[in-house]
Design a protein around this motif. Sequence first.
Motif, short mmCIF file in Angstrom:
data_model
loop_
_atom_site.label_atom_id
_atom_site.label_comp_id
_atom_site.label_asym_id
_atom_site.label_seq_id
_atom_site.Cartn_x
_atom_site.Cartn_y
_atom_site.Cartn_z
N GLU A 173 -34.59 33.71 36.97
CA GLU A 173 -34.22 31.97 37.23
C GLU A 173 -32.88 31.68 36.24
OE1 GLU A 173 -33.85 30.44 40.44
OE2 GLU A 173 -35.94 32.01 40.99
N GLU A 174 -33.18 32.42 35.10
CA GLU A 174 -32.53 31.94 33.72
C GLU A 174 -30.98 33.36 34.45
OE1 GLU A 174 -34.04 31.62 30.17
OE2 GLU A 174 -35.42 30.31 30.65
N VAL A 175 -31.34 34.31 34.21
CA VAL A 175 -30.74 35.50 34.99
C VAL A 175 -29.29 35.14 35.54
CG1 VAL A 175 -30.12 37.92 35.78
CG2 VAL A 175 -31.87 36.52 34.04
N LYS A 176 -30.42 34.21 36.87
CA LYS A 176 -28.90 33.90 38.56
C LYS A 176 -28.28 32.61 37.88
CE LYS A 176 -32.76 35.46 41.74
NZ LYS A 176 -32.63 34.73 42.73
N LYS A 195 -13.40 46.22 26.07
CA LYS A 195 -13.78 45.79 27.59
C LYS A 195 -14.26 43.88 26.57
CE LYS A 195 -13.79 49.14 29.99
NZ LYS A 195 -13.04 49.34 30.90
N ASN A 196 -14.30 42.88 28.23
CA ASN A 196 -14.72 42.25 27.81
C ASN A 196 -15.32 42.05 28.11
OD1 ASN A 196 -14.67 38.86 27.75
ND2 ASN A 196 -13.62 38.55 29.64
N LEU A 197 -16.41 42.11 27.31
CA LEU A 197 -17.96 42.57 28.40
C LEU A 197 -19.13 41.29 28.13
CD1 LEU A 197 -19.48 45.55 28.06
CD2 LEU A 197 -21.14 43.65 27.59
N TYR A 198 -19.65 40.85 29.15
CA TYR A 198 -20.63 39.55 28.97
C TYR A 198 -22.44 40.67 28.90
CZ TYR A 198 -17.90 36.02 29.84
OH TYR A 198 -16.28 35.22 29.77
N LEU A 199 -23.33 40.40 28.31
CA LEU A 199 -24.68 40.80 28.19
C LEU A 199 -25.48 40.27 28.16
CD1 LEU A 199 -26.54 43.27 27.90
CD2 LEU A 199 -26.78 43.06 25.61
N ILE A 200 -25.68 39.68 29.61
CA ILE A 200 -27.69 38.96 30.17
C ILE A 200 -28.94 39.38 29.32
CG2 ILE A 200 -28.50 37.58 31.85
CD1 ILE A 200 -25.77 37.62 33.46
#
Length: 198
Positions: free
Chosen positions: A54-57, A188-193
């Motif tokens: 849920e937090e990932v979403k 890269k403009n990178l977001y890591l979840i």
Amino acid sequence: MSIFRKLFSSGPTNSNEEKEINKISYEQNVPFDEKFIFNFKRNGGKFLYCESMEEVKEQFENILEENDWFESEAICFEPTLFPLLQENNIIFEKPQNPKFLLARCENLVSDEGSISFSSNQIKQKKPNELPVNMVIIANTSQIIPGKSDILSAIKNKYQREYPSNITTLKYFEKAQEEDFTQYGSAAKNLYLILLEDL
């Protein structure tokens, strides 16, 4: 894994907290999960820690909102991630102008703060053929000590039919000065979840 809760459970850090994190001395006896976070952020990556799907979403939707990517196009080769895109009206079948890549990864490499990929996530594309913006979803169990552990981790995971096109991304922001170590690398403009699974 309490380091994740301490550092990231209360949302974005302010500059004083970031300074405090940067003061930490990372020696060989420091756990490699902590070392990964430090090196990844030093490389310019954006880190979001989650304890549930849920937090990932929720974090994924926050990224879409921050960048105005709702109802845009994306590249995604992994059917397990298609629902995240569908829920947010993101076109991923034959995109003409993709704003970002949504993918999982093979491993998170602690000693250099990099992320490894294979043909399972990026098919046969080279890093410079991928969008500049990337949203990567990974688990804490994917953190490995060093680059030399990538192949053994992949062999353990797949046992047969090993993926091809194994590559790593290390730089997540454009270097402010000319840096020969980044030569040939596309920043890269990178977001890591990162989802806690240990």
